[in-house]
Design an enzyme around this catalytic site. Sequence first.
Site, PDB file in Angstrom:
ATOM      1  N   ASP A  82       0.850  -1.192   0.000  1.00 14.97           N
ATOM      2  CA  ASP A  82       0.000   0.000   0.000  1.00 14.97           C
ATOM      3  C   ASP A  82       0.887   1.245   0.000  1.00 14.97           C
ATOM      4  OD1 ASP A  82       0.942  -0.263   2.555  1.00 14.97           O
ATOM      5  OD2 ASP A  82      -0.989   0.090   3.537  1.00 14.97           O
ATOM      6  N   SER A  83       2.210   1.034   0.091  1.00 12.98           N
ATOM      7  CA  SER A  83       3.156   2.137  -0.102  1.00 12.98           C
ATOM      8  C   SER A  83       3.077   2.658  -1.533  1.00 12.98           C
ATOM      9  CB  SER A  83       4.582   1.696   0.236  1.00 12.98           C
ATOM     10  OG  SER A  83       4.916   0.509  -0.454  1.00 12.98           O
ATOM     11  N   ASP A 121      -0.821  -6.021  -0.296  1.00  8.33           N
ATOM     12  CA  ASP A 121      -1.274  -5.351   0.928  1.00  8.33           C
ATOM     13  C   ASP A 121      -2.778  -5.098   0.839  1.00  8.33           C
ATOM     14  OD1 ASP A 121       0.396  -4.739   3.060  1.00  8.33           O
ATOM     15  OD2 ASP A 121       1.390  -3.124   1.962  1.00  8.33           O
ATOM     16  N   LYS A 151      -1.274  -9.286   2.790  1.00  7.50           N
ATOM     17  CA  LYS A 151      -0.679  -8.830   4.059  1.00  7.50           C
ATOM     18  C   LYS A 151      -1.649  -7.870   4.728  1.00  7.50           C
ATOM     19  CE  LYS A 151       3.047  -5.871   4.130  1.00  7.50           C
ATOM     20  NZ  LYS A 151       2.511  -4.668   4.798  1.00  7.50           N
ATOM     21  N   GLU A 153      -2.063  -5.323   8.380  1.00  6.78           N
ATOM     22  CA  GLU A 153      -1.342  -4.700   9.490  1.00  6.78           C
ATOM     23  C   GLU A 153      -2.141  -4.854  10.781  1.00  6.78           C
ATOM     24  OE1 GLU A 153      -0.341  -0.630   8.629  1.00  6.78           O
ATOM     25  OE2 GLU A 153       0.688  -1.147   6.761  1.00  6.78           O
ATOM     26  N   GLU A 219       8.204  -4.112  11.359  1.00  5.83           N
ATOM     27  CA  GLU A 219       8.760  -2.847  10.864  1.00  5.83           C
ATOM     28  C   GLU A 219       9.196  -1.986  12.050  1.00  5.83           C
ATOM     29  OE1 GLU A 219       6.387  -0.905   7.894  1.00  5.83           O
ATOM     30  OE2 GLU A 219       7.618   0.916   7.934  1.00  5.83           O
TER      31      GLU A 219
HETATM   32  O1  KIV Z   1       3.577  -1.179   1.771  1.00  5.40           O
HETATM   33  C1  KIV Z   1       4.757  -1.434   2.031  1.00  5.40           C
HETATM   34  O2  KIV Z   1       5.687  -1.060   1.300  1.00  5.40           O
HETATM   35  C2  KIV Z   1       5.050  -2.178   3.229  1.00  5.40           C
HETATM   36  C3  KIV Z   1       6.486  -2.352   3.601  1.00  5.40           C
HETATM   37  C4  KIV Z   1       6.906  -1.182   4.404  1.00  5.40           C
HETATM   38  C5  KIV Z   1       6.727  -3.616   4.297  1.00  5.40           C
HETATM   39  O3  KIV Z   1       4.178  -2.609   3.903  1.00  5.40           O
END
Ligand code: KIV
Length: 301
Positions: A82-83, A121, A151, A153, A219
């Site tokens: 999600d980055s 994500d 993934k 969080e 993280e």
């Molecule tokens: O979205 C992302 O890039 C992440 C990394 C920081 C692990 O979750």
Amino acid sequence: MASSSSSDSSMSAEVPAPYGNGPAEVAAPPSETPKKAVSRIRTHHLQQAKTNGERFAMLTAYEQYSAEIFDQAGIEVLLVGDSASNNVFGNETSLPVTVDELLPLCRAVSRSAKRALVVADLPFGSYEVSPQQGVATGVRFLKEGLAHAVKIEGGKFYAETVKAMVQAGIPVMAHIGFTPQSEHSLGGYRVQGRGDDAARLIEDAAALADAGAFCILMEMVPAETAAAVDAAVQVPTIGIGAGNVTTGQVLVWQDMAGLRGGKMAKFVKQYADLRTVLSDAARAYGDDVRSGQFPGPEHSF
Ligand code: KIV
């Protein structure tokens, strides 16, 4: 864990599927059988890496060429993070990105990566409401995004969500420690799990692993805490700013390759200076166009 360019001695091979196009899972060959290269990294290969004391690498990827290049370079796991919110869509945080924005990026990465495990994500707001919401969004990422895993969080509060998703056939990587989607409630980018707070992370990791998460990503956690978490769970761990004890490491690719400008986090190591390479190329092209050097006769019909 060996990369695709070597013989992948630690990983069991797959045989062609009995139907359709995909490979089928088979039991590990007897030890006397020479082992073949792995055609697709699966979650069990990451588990095998932890068991064998090996390491694997993960990078973010958001589109075709980076995915193709990293896959061919032997990166075992690609994260459609999600980055993308900050690194593709120009937002300041990861919070605004939506499922509908991430899905096409995920499809592009999945189509381009022939060997890597592709993890997507789940964006902020797409799994927090209930385990059912997590299952519904996870299904979309596997079905429409062609991801192999997702993934999410958060700590032990999400154990029920992980359980429901795993039961629905969705492999889940759990992300603990500093969780960027919670940056406002965590009070900004802050190291998590210092001192007595380590116990909280160990508890979170254990609950998420018990619920069926195939991997725990940490993280911005002190190396000592990350080591304690890694020792507390059987599943592999991945670190970003979590020292050198985890089974895997992950970086955002634009940080790793020096495409993004500005201040880098302490945990980033830059392996290239793509920003300068691209900027020099763009300036040279602009100069050539303005001076009439490009296109030359060799570029003309
Ligand atoms: O979205 C992302 O890039 C992440 C990394 C920081 C692990 O979750």
